[in-house]
Design a protein around this motif. Structure first.
Motif, PDB file in Angstrom:
ATOM      1  N   TYR A 170       8.251 -13.263  -1.614  1.00  0.00           N
ATOM      2  CA  TYR A 170       7.678 -13.297  -2.954  1.00  0.00           C
ATOM      3  C   TYR A 170       8.531 -12.477  -3.905  1.00  0.00           C
ATOM      4  O   TYR A 170       9.317 -11.632  -3.501  1.00  0.00           O
ATOM      5  CB  TYR A 170       6.231 -12.786  -2.950  1.00  0.00           C
ATOM      6  CG  TYR A 170       6.109 -11.294  -2.747  1.00  0.00           C
ATOM      7  CD1 TYR A 170       6.042 -10.440  -3.839  1.00  0.00           C
ATOM      8  CD2 TYR A 170       6.089 -10.739  -1.486  1.00  0.00           C
ATOM      9  CE1 TYR A 170       5.954  -9.071  -3.674  1.00  0.00           C
ATOM     10  CE2 TYR A 170       6.004  -9.377  -1.304  1.00  0.00           C
ATOM     11  CZ  TYR A 170       5.920  -8.544  -2.401  1.00  0.00           C
ATOM     12  OH  TYR A 170       5.840  -7.193  -2.223  1.00  0.00           O
ATOM     13  N   ASN A 171       8.343 -12.731  -5.196  1.00  0.00           N
ATOM     14  CA  ASN A 171       9.041 -12.016  -6.248  1.00  0.00           C
ATOM     15  C   ASN A 171       8.087 -11.928  -7.439  1.00  0.00           C
ATOM     16  O   ASN A 171       7.463 -12.922  -7.804  1.00  0.00           O
ATOM     17  CB  ASN A 171      10.320 -12.763  -6.630  1.00  0.00           C
ATOM     18  CG  ASN A 171      11.101 -12.052  -7.703  1.00  0.00           C
ATOM     19  OD1 ASN A 171      11.002 -10.853  -7.862  1.00  0.00           O
ATOM     20  ND2 ASN A 171      11.883 -12.798  -8.450  1.00  0.00           N
ATOM     21  N   ILE A 172       7.970 -10.739  -8.028  1.00  0.00           N
ATOM     22  CA  ILE A 172       7.115 -10.569  -9.202  1.00  0.00           C
ATOM     23  C   ILE A 172       8.012 -10.449 -10.421  1.00  0.00           C
ATOM     24  O   ILE A 172       8.889  -9.600 -10.479  1.00  0.00           O
ATOM     25  CB  ILE A 172       6.219  -9.327  -9.075  1.00  0.00           C
ATOM     26  CG1 ILE A 172       5.283  -9.486  -7.877  1.00  0.00           C
ATOM     27  CG2 ILE A 172       5.431  -9.095 -10.357  1.00  0.00           C
ATOM     28  CD1 ILE A 172       4.456  -8.278  -7.568  1.00  0.00           C
ATOM     29  N   GLU A 173       7.788 -11.336 -11.387  1.00  0.00           N
ATOM     30  CA  GLU A 173       8.628 -11.376 -12.586  1.00  0.00           C
ATOM     31  C   GLU A 173       7.807 -11.903 -13.752  1.00  0.00           C
ATOM     32  O   GLU A 173       7.174 -12.956 -13.655  1.00  0.00           O
ATOM     33  CB  GLU A 173       9.806 -12.306 -12.303  1.00  0.00           C
ATOM     34  CG  GLU A 173      10.861 -12.324 -13.362  1.00  0.00           C
ATOM     35  CD  GLU A 173      12.028 -13.190 -12.926  1.00  0.00           C
ATOM     36  OE1 GLU A 173      12.276 -14.206 -13.580  1.00  0.00           O
ATOM     37  OE2 GLU A 173      12.666 -12.847 -11.914  1.00  0.00           O
ATOM     38  N   ASN A 174       7.786 -11.164 -14.855  1.00  0.00           N
ATOM     39  CA  ASN A 174       7.103 -11.610 -16.080  1.00  0.00           C
ATOM     40  C   ASN A 174       5.656 -12.046 -15.836  1.00  0.00           C
ATOM     41  O   ASN A 174       5.229 -13.106 -16.278  1.00  0.00           O
ATOM     42  CB  ASN A 174       7.873 -12.749 -16.747  1.00  0.00           C
ATOM     43  CG  ASN A 174       9.268 -12.334 -17.152  1.00  0.00           C
ATOM     44  OD1 ASN A 174       9.479 -11.198 -17.565  1.00  0.00           O
ATOM     45  ND2 ASN A 174      10.210 -13.230 -17.019  1.00  0.00           N
ATOM     46  N   SER A 204      -3.829 -11.183 -15.257  1.00  0.00           N
ATOM     47  CA  SER A 204      -5.197 -10.653 -15.269  1.00  0.00           C
ATOM     48  C   SER A 204      -5.452  -9.633 -14.159  1.00  0.00           C
ATOM     49  O   SER A 204      -6.505  -8.997 -14.131  1.00  0.00           O
ATOM     50  CB  SER A 204      -6.204 -11.794 -15.144  1.00  0.00           C
ATOM     51  OG  SER A 204      -6.051 -12.442 -13.905  1.00  0.00           O
ATOM     52  N   LEU A 205      -4.493  -9.454 -13.260  1.00  0.00           N
ATOM     53  CA  LEU A 205      -4.682  -8.515 -12.149  1.00  0.00           C
ATOM     54  C   LEU A 205      -4.269  -7.101 -12.535  1.00  0.00           C
ATOM     55  O   LEU A 205      -3.316  -6.907 -13.284  1.00  0.00           O
ATOM     56  CB  LEU A 205      -3.879  -8.963 -10.930  1.00  0.00           C
ATOM     57  CG  LEU A 205      -4.238 -10.312 -10.329  1.00  0.00           C
ATOM     58  CD1 LEU A 205      -3.339 -10.607  -9.141  1.00  0.00           C
ATOM     59  CD2 LEU A 205      -5.701 -10.355  -9.917  1.00  0.00           C
ATOM     60  N   SER A 206      -4.971  -6.129 -11.992  1.00  0.00           N
ATOM     61  CA  SER A 206      -4.628  -4.719 -12.198  1.00  0.00           C
ATOM     62  C   SER A 206      -3.501  -4.332 -11.252  1.00  0.00           C
ATOM     63  O   SER A 206      -3.256  -4.996 -10.239  1.00  0.00           O
ATOM     64  CB  SER A 206      -5.842  -3.842 -11.898  1.00  0.00           C
ATOM     65  OG  SER A 206      -6.919  -4.184 -12.720  1.00  0.00           O
ATOM     66  N   SER A 207      -2.843  -3.237 -11.563  1.00  0.00           N
ATOM     67  CA  SER A 207      -1.854  -2.690 -10.641  1.00  0.00           C
ATOM     68  C   SER A 207      -2.552  -2.323  -9.341  1.00  0.00           C
ATOM     69  O   SER A 207      -3.704  -1.884  -9.345  1.00  0.00           O
ATOM     70  CB  SER A 207      -1.201  -1.441 -11.234  1.00  0.00           C
ATOM     71  OG  SER A 207      -0.437  -1.756 -12.365  1.00  0.00           O
ATOM     72  N   GLY A 208      -1.860  -2.510  -8.236  1.00  0.00           N
ATOM     73  CA  GLY A 208      -2.438  -2.150  -6.948  1.00  0.00           C
ATOM     74  C   GLY A 208      -1.804  -2.890  -5.798  1.00  0.00           C
ATOM     75  O   GLY A 208      -0.815  -3.600  -5.966  1.00  0.00           O
ATOM     76  N   VAL A 247       1.682  -7.099  -0.944  1.00  0.00           N
ATOM     77  CA  VAL A 247       2.253  -7.285  -2.270  1.00  0.00           C
ATOM     78  C   VAL A 247       1.835  -6.109  -3.147  1.00  0.00           C
ATOM     79  O   VAL A 247       0.639  -5.853  -3.298  1.00  0.00           O
ATOM     80  CB  VAL A 247       1.755  -8.605  -2.924  1.00  0.00           C
ATOM     81  CG1 VAL A 247       2.318  -8.761  -4.324  1.00  0.00           C
ATOM     82  CG2 VAL A 247       2.103  -9.797  -2.056  1.00  0.00           C
ATOM     83  N   SER A 248       2.808  -5.402  -3.713  1.00  0.00           N
ATOM     84  CA  SER A 248       2.513  -4.296  -4.630  1.00  0.00           C
ATOM     85  C   SER A 248       2.722  -4.781  -6.055  1.00  0.00           C
ATOM     86  O   SER A 248       3.808  -5.241  -6.407  1.00  0.00           O
ATOM     87  CB  SER A 248       3.446  -3.116  -4.366  1.00  0.00           C
ATOM     88  OG  SER A 248       3.254  -2.618  -3.066  1.00  0.00           O
ATOM     89  N   ILE A 249       1.670  -4.680  -6.871  1.00  0.00           N
ATOM     90  CA  ILE A 249       1.767  -5.057  -8.267  1.00  0.00           C
ATOM     91  C   ILE A 249       1.715  -3.788  -9.098  1.00  0.00           C
ATOM     92  O   ILE A 249       0.756  -3.020  -9.036  1.00  0.00           O
ATOM     93  CB  ILE A 249       0.634  -6.025  -8.677  1.00  0.00           C
ATOM     94  CG1 ILE A 249       0.776  -7.324  -7.888  1.00  0.00           C
ATOM     95  CG2 ILE A 249       0.658  -6.277 -10.179  1.00  0.00           C
ATOM     96  CD1 ILE A 249      -0.328  -8.326  -8.124  1.00  0.00           C
ATOM     97  N   ILE A 250       2.775  -3.558  -9.842  1.00  0.00           N
ATOM     98  CA  ILE A 250       2.885  -2.375 -10.697  1.00  0.00           C
ATOM     99  C   ILE A 250       3.141  -2.855 -12.113  1.00  0.00           C
ATOM    100  O   ILE A 250       4.110  -3.563 -12.359  1.00  0.00           O
ATOM    101  CB  ILE A 250       4.026  -1.452 -10.221  1.00  0.00           C
ATOM    102  CG1 ILE A 250       3.776  -1.022  -8.776  1.00  0.00           C
ATOM    103  CG2 ILE A 250       4.141  -0.245 -11.151  1.00  0.00           C
ATOM    104  CD1 ILE A 250       4.934  -0.323  -8.127  1.00  0.00           C
ATOM    105  N   LYS A 251       2.264  -2.470 -13.019  1.00  0.00           N
ATOM    106  CA  LYS A 251       2.422  -2.904 -14.411  1.00  0.00           C
ATOM    107  C   LYS A 251       2.699  -1.709 -15.295  1.00  0.00           C
ATOM    108  O   LYS A 251       2.358  -0.623 -15.038  1.00  0.00           O
ATOM    109  CB  LYS A 251       1.167  -3.622 -14.885  1.00  0.00           C
ATOM    110  CG  LYS A 251       0.957  -4.933 -14.135  1.00  0.00           C
ATOM    111  CD  LYS A 251      -0.236  -5.660 -14.709  1.00  0.00           C
ATOM    112  CE  LYS A 251      -0.364  -7.000 -14.026  1.00  0.00           C
ATOM    113  NZ  LYS A 251      -1.400  -7.820 -14.621  1.00  0.00           N
TER     114      LYS A 251
END
Length: 93
Positions: free
Chosen positions: A16-20, A68-72, A89-93
């Motif tokens: 996976y890749n998190i972008e924009n 719409s997802l929070s960091s976490g 998966v780590s989501i950091i905003k």
């Protein structure tokens, strides 16, 4: 762990890749079968079902809007033939 489980993990190749604010997922399906992919939060609750149904063998790409997802910490789960592959998966905003 038996050899079938080991081969399955090698064949799926989930990444996976998190972008924009998008979560870009790719994986290779070794056979035609039913695949179920979900995004799960840290409490085990399903946030969204990404894929649920019969899929043809080959590389699969999914692009998910995560604005719409929070960091976490979240988990991608991929179910196939009574097996489960989990990717953190780590989501950091």
């Amino acid at each position: 762990v038996n050899n079938t489980d080991f081969d399955f993990v090698n064949l799926i190749n989930l990444s996976y890749n998190i972008e924009n604010n998008n979560l870009n997922i790719s994986f290779e399906q070794p056979t035609d079968d039913t695949y179920i992919m979900k995004l799960i939060d840290n409490t085990g609750q399903t946030i969204m079902t990404i894929l649920d149904g019969n899929q043809a063998r080959g590389v699969q790409y999914e692009n998910i809007n995560i604005s719409s997802l929070s960091s976490g910490i979240y988990y991608l789960t991929l179910r196939y033939a009574n097996k489960v592959l989990v990717e953190k998966v780590s989501i950091i905003k």
